[in-house]
Design a protein around this motif. Structure first.
Motif, short mmCIF file in Angstrom:
data_model
loop_
_atom_site.label_atom_id
_atom_site.label_comp_id
_atom_site.label_asym_id
_atom_site.label_seq_id
_atom_site.Cartn_x
_atom_site.Cartn_y
_atom_site.Cartn_z
N TYR A 8 0.74 -1.26 -0.02
CA TYR A 8 0.18 0.21 0.03
C TYR A 8 0.72 1.22 -0.07
N SER A 9 0.34 2.39 -0.58
CA SER A 9 0.90 3.61 -0.71
C SER A 9 -0.09 4.28 0.35
N ILE A 10 0.30 5.15 1.07
CA ILE A 10 -0.79 6.03 2.10
C ILE A 10 -0.48 7.21 1.66
N ILE A 11 -1.37 8.05 1.34
CA ILE A 11 -1.04 9.41 1.08
C ILE A 11 -1.77 10.33 2.02
N ASP A 12 -1.11 11.27 2.79
CA ASP A 12 -1.92 11.79 3.82
C ASP A 12 -1.84 13.42 3.42
N TYR A 13 -2.74 14.05 3.47
CA TYR A 13 -3.04 15.57 3.49
C TYR A 13 -3.63 16.30 4.49
N THR A 14 -3.41 17.37 4.85
CA THR A 14 -4.03 18.24 5.88
C THR A 14 -4.78 19.22 5.03
N VAL A 15 -6.12 19.58 5.11
CA VAL A 15 -6.70 20.49 4.35
C VAL A 15 -7.36 21.56 5.49
N ASP A 16 -7.84 22.42 4.81
CA ASP A 16 -8.56 23.53 5.56
C ASP A 16 -10.00 23.59 5.52
N GLY A 17 -10.73 22.48 5.23
CA GLY A 17 -12.31 22.16 5.40
C GLY A 17 -12.73 21.13 4.45
N GLN A 18 -13.89 21.04 4.63
CA GLN A 18 -14.74 20.04 3.89
C GLN A 18 -15.03 20.26 2.50
N ALA A 19 -15.08 21.61 2.03
CA ALA A 19 -15.00 21.90 0.64
C ALA A 19 -13.56 21.57 -0.18
N THR A 20 -12.46 21.77 0.66
CA THR A 20 -11.38 21.19 0.15
C THR A 20 -10.87 19.93 0.19
N GLN A 21 -11.77 19.09 1.10
CA GLN A 21 -11.73 17.59 1.09
C GLN A 21 -12.15 17.25 -0.25
N THR A 22 -13.29 17.57 -0.55
CA THR A 22 -14.14 17.24 -1.76
C THR A 22 -13.38 17.19 -2.74
N ALA A 23 -12.81 18.69 -2.94
CA ALA A 23 -12.00 19.12 -4.24
C ALA A 23 -10.87 18.08 -4.49
N LEU A 24 -9.94 17.81 -3.08
CA LEU A 24 -8.93 17.15 -3.17
C LEU A 24 -9.18 15.69 -3.76
N VAL A 25 -10.24 15.10 -2.99
CA VAL A 25 -10.59 13.67 -3.35
C VAL A 25 -10.88 13.43 -4.98
N ASP A 26 -11.70 14.59 -5.44
CA ASP A 26 -12.04 14.57 -7.05
C ASP A 26 -10.92 14.67 -7.85
N ALA A 27 -10.03 15.68 -7.40
CA ALA A 27 -8.47 15.91 -7.96
C ALA A 27 -7.85 14.46 -7.91
#
Length: 137
Positions: A8-27
């Motif tokens: 497994y490769s586990i990629i971990d990001y800190t984000v500034d809110g739920q909108a950024t979470q959604t956008a990052l997952v989509d990207a």
């Protein structure tokens, strides 16, 4: 429970809110579909978001470490990294990688569900904190 001993490769990001979470997952889902998903040994990518809106984990499953190493050796890493950079710049919010070193892992142990020991009546006894609200005790 699975006996999967994949890689497994586990990629971990800190984000500034739920909108950024959604956008990052989509990207990142688009990047996985375009740059990764067609390689031999690729199994899946799962995206996990924290309920507080601050983290995104992308767990990419490979058939084996050799499959992952072949992907690294044969893929266009420079192009993929450029796509990731462009995706991050295109976000309205802020996302920051939290990985250090190679974010790769092997499963070494898994603890799954097991039958519970029956209580004196043959039925598992429930503790007070497990009882339904309003139950008579």
């Amino acid at each position: 429970m699975t006996t999967d001993r994949g890689f497994y490769s586990i990629i971990d990001y800190t984000v500034d809110g739920q909108a950024t979470q959604t956008a990052l997952v989509d990207a990142f889902a688009e990047i996985i579909e375009t740059w990764v998903s067609h390689y031999p040994g690729y199994r899946s990518a799962r995206f996990h978001i924290s309920t507080d809106g601050t983290r995104v984990y992308n767990i990419v499953a490979w058939e084996s470490e050799a499959s992952y190493r072949d992907f690294v050796a044969m893929s266009d890493t420079e192009g993929r990294m450029a796509a990731i950079g462009a995706a991050l710049k295109g976000l309205a919010g802020k996302a920051e990688a939290r990985m250090t070193g190679a974010p790769t892992y092997r499963v070494v142990r898994e603890v799954g569900p097991r039958p519970t020991a029956p209580g004196p009546t043959g039925v598992r006894e429930r503790t007070a904190h497990q009882r339904s609200p309003g139950a008579i005790t």
